[in-house]
Scaffold this motif. Structure first.
Motif, short mmCIF file in Angstrom:
data_model
loop_
_atom_site.label_atom_id
_atom_site.label_comp_id
_atom_site.label_asym_id
_atom_site.label_seq_id
_atom_site.Cartn_x
_atom_site.Cartn_y
_atom_site.Cartn_z
N THR A 6 47.88 -17.95 15.84
CA THR A 6 48.33 -19.30 15.53
C THR A 6 48.65 -20.13 16.76
N GLY A 7 48.37 -19.63 17.97
CA GLY A 7 48.60 -20.42 19.16
C GLY A 7 49.29 -19.63 20.25
N VAL A 8 49.50 -20.28 21.41
CA VAL A 8 50.13 -19.66 22.56
C VAL A 8 51.27 -20.54 23.05
N TYR A 9 52.13 -19.97 23.89
CA TYR A 9 53.24 -20.72 24.47
C TYR A 9 53.65 -20.07 25.78
N MET A 10 54.29 -20.87 26.64
CA MET A 10 54.83 -20.36 27.89
C MET A 10 56.20 -19.77 27.60
N GLN A 11 56.28 -18.43 27.66
CA GLN A 11 57.51 -17.76 27.25
C GLN A 11 58.65 -17.98 28.24
N GLU A 12 58.40 -17.82 29.54
CA GLU A 12 59.47 -17.92 30.51
C GLU A 12 58.90 -18.19 31.90
N LEU A 13 59.73 -18.73 32.76
CA LEU A 13 59.43 -18.86 34.17
C LEU A 13 60.33 -17.89 34.92
N LYS A 14 59.72 -17.00 35.68
CA LYS A 14 60.48 -15.95 36.34
C LYS A 14 60.23 -15.99 37.84
#
Length: 279
Positions: free
Chosen positions: A77-85
């Motif tokens: 159903t799609g993608v997303y930017m989970q976190e910036l590390k």
């Protein structure tokens, strides 16, 4: 149709955020001690599709109908930017011969068994409101009180106080001890983050802990081996070549999903304004 539109849109938003992250890395490629960000792209949970059907069975003189499901497969159903590390690997050390350039040189740093990532070392600094923050910047300066500072924030000694010098003619030993004219002025406090997941970027070369606690000192930790180098600065750990390559890939992915979105828009326009039109 709307499902595909949302999927393409989420991919465009993700690639836009990825581009912003890479742009910030490249912009700070020459910032001393800067630690580049890395992003984790994740997909939303998959949905299992099934076909709803009805069937019937003979029961005596009659039949009985019932519904059943036939699995078709899963759909994303799609993608997303989970976190910036932040990536806390050490940058190259560069000699400047400036007494106020003081860099941390890592020798032996413990590895977190859960994440398999190395621990990170920081200078401890105090904000104007008394809060403790952490920095990896190697560019020191003197304020109006002749205190060693990083971006205007007082660098702390191992006894929790700012370090005051008489002039820029001070010396820093490899263990972080600051002296001038043979007088011991204090030892620069180097803190260690054993779990870097607890460290968050705050801006202006500062970091804070996610849980609000203070990082322990690395000065007397037997598992940590480091040295403090005066007259040297730590360069950023940004890999410009890799980030430019990833940025190009992000642009192309954004454009590809943009074309998909435009195709869906045209299909919806035709469905709404042309199909079923009475001539």
């Amino acid at each position: 149709m709307l499902k595909g539109l949302y999927t393409a849109t989420s991919a465009m938003i993700t690639q836009q955020r990825r581009t912003e992250m890479l742009t910030n890395n490249i912009a700070n490629a020459n910032t001393p001690g800067y630690k580049e960000d890395q992003g984790s792209i994740r997909s939303f949970p998959d949905m299992l599709l099934s076909r709803m059907e009805s069937d019937s069975v003979q029961m005596g003189s009659g039949s009985r109908s019932f519904s059943k499901q036939t699995p078709i497969g899963s759909i994303n159903t799609g993608v997303y930017m989970q976190e910036l590390k932040p990536q806390f690997s050490q940058g190259d050390l560069q000699s400047t011969n400036e007494p106020t350039d003081i860099a941390i040189s890592e020798a032996e740093i413990p590895v977190n068994e859960q994440t398999n990532d190395k621990a990170a070392l920081f200078y401890a600094v105090r904000l104007e409101n008394g809060d403790i923050r952490y920095s990896r910047s190697s560019r020191f300066s003197l304020n109006e009180n002749n205190e060693l500072t990083i971006n205007g924030h007082a660098v702390l000694s191992t006894d929790g106080r700012p370090i005051t010098v008489g002039s820029e003619n001070f010396q820093v030993a490899e263990d972080g001890t600051v002296s001038e004219n043979g007088q011991n002025l204090g030892r620069i406090d180097v803190r260690i983050a054993l779990d870097t997941r607890n460290v968050a970027r705050e801006g202006n070369d500062l970091y804070r802990t996610e849980n609000g606690g203070e990082l322990p000192s690395a000065a007397e930790n037997p598992n940590v081996n480091y040295s403090v180098k005066q007259g040297m600065t730590e360069r950023s750990n940004v890999d410009i070549t890799r980030d430019y390559t990833e940025m190009t890939a992000a642009y192309r992915s954004f454009e590809a999903n943009q074309k998909v979105l435009q195709a869906y828009d045209k299909s919806m326009d035709k469905a709404a304004n042309e199909i079923g039109r009475i001539g």
